[in-house]
Scaffold this active site. Structure first.
Site: not given
Ligand code: ITT
Length: 196
Positions: A70, A153, A181
Site C-alpha cells: 500500500d 502513477g 518500494r
Molecule cells: P493495489 O491496491 O491493487 O496494490 P493500487 O494502485 O490501488 O493497487 P494503492 O491503493 O496502494 O494501490 O495506491 C497507490 C497509488 O499511489 C498508486 O495507484 C499510484 O497512483 C501511487 N503510487 C504508489 N507508488 C507509486 C510509485 O512508485 N510511483 C508512482 N505512483 C505511485
C-alpha cells in the site's frame, strides 16, 4: 519460496518481479478468481495488511507467502494529501492519469511550481507464521507538470532528492536502487529470510 502478490497494479508487479528475480512470484489473479478488496484502513500499514490477509485467506496452498503493497504520495504543503487516498484522489473510478493531473492542477491552483513531497510504501507480509509489515520512503519534490513516460502513477511529476529530472524521465534503475518500494523490499528480504 513461492510469493503471491496481492496487487492488481501492473506497475507494482513489474517492480516486485525486478527486485525478487530469485523467487517464484505469481500474481494473486493467477491463482484465484479476482475479487474486490475494500481498503478501509486509516494507514498504509492497515491497508497493506488488509490486502495481504484477504489473499492469504483465499489461498489453497498455505505454504505460500503473500506480499502486498500500500503506497502513495504525500505533499506536506497540502496537509499530506493524497497520502493513502493516492489511487482514488480524482474519484473511485479514476485512472492513474486522472489522479496525476488532479494533483498537478491542485498545485497550479495554489500557484506552486514545485514543493517538497514524499512517497511511502508499506509492504504487508502474511503467511502461516504470522503477519508483518515494513515501510520505505522516498523524498523529493512534486512539480506542477508531467514530464517523461517511465514508471507509473505520479512518477512524471516527482523529482527525487538530488535530481533535476522526474522519475518519468529517469532510468528505471534509479527507482530500483532507492525508491520507497525498494527500501521496503530490502527490509522485506531480511524478514523473509527469517521465515524460511
Ligand atoms: P493495489 O491496491 O491493487 O496494490 P493500487 O494502485 O490501488 O493497487 P494503492 O491503493 O496502494 O494501490 O495506491 C497507490 C497509488 O499511489 C498508486 O495507484 C499510484 O497512483 C501511487 N503510487 C504508489 N507508488 C507509486 C510509485 O512508485 N510511483 C508512482 N505512483 C505511485
Amino acid at each position: 519460496m513461492k510469493i503471491v502478490l496481492a496487487t492488481s497494479n501492473q506497475g507494482k508487479v513489474k517492480e516486485f518481479r525486478a527486485w525478487m528475480s530469485e523467487c517464484e512470484v505469481v500474481s494473486f489473479s493467477d491463482v484465484m478468481s479476482s475479487f474486490e478488496i475494500e481498503e478501509n484502513g486509516t494507514t498504509f500499514k492497515e491497508n497493506a495488511l488488509i490486502k495481504a490477509r484477504a489473499v492469504f485467506d483465499r489461498l489453497e496452498d498455505k505454504s505460500s507467502i503473500v506480499l502486498s503493497d500500500d503506497s502513495g504520495i504525500s505533499v506536506p504543503l497540502l496537509g499530506g494529501i493524497p497520502g493513502i487516498y493516492s489511487a482514488r484522489y480524482a474519484g473511485v473510478k479514476a485512472s492513474a492519469k486522472d489522479n496525476l493531473y488532479k494533483l498537478i492542477d491542485t498545485l497550479k491552483e495554489k500557484g506552486v511550481e514545485k514543493t517538497p513531497a514524499f512517497y511511502t510504501a508499506a509492504i504487508g507480509i502474511v503467511c502461516a507464521k504470522g503477519e508483518f509489515c515494513v515501510h520505505g520512503w522516498m523524498h523529493g519534490e512534486a512539480i506542477a507538470q508531467a514530464r517523461g513516460e517511465n514508471g507509473f502513477g505520479y512518477d512524471p511529476m516527482f523529482m527525487p532528492l538530488g535530481y533535476t529530472k522526474t522519475l518519468g524521465e529517469l532510468d528505471e534503475s534509479v527507482k530500483k536502487a532507492f525508491s520507497h518500494r525498494a527500501c521496503a523490499l530490502n527490509l522485506a528480504r531480511i524478514l523473509l529470510k527469517s521465515l524460511k
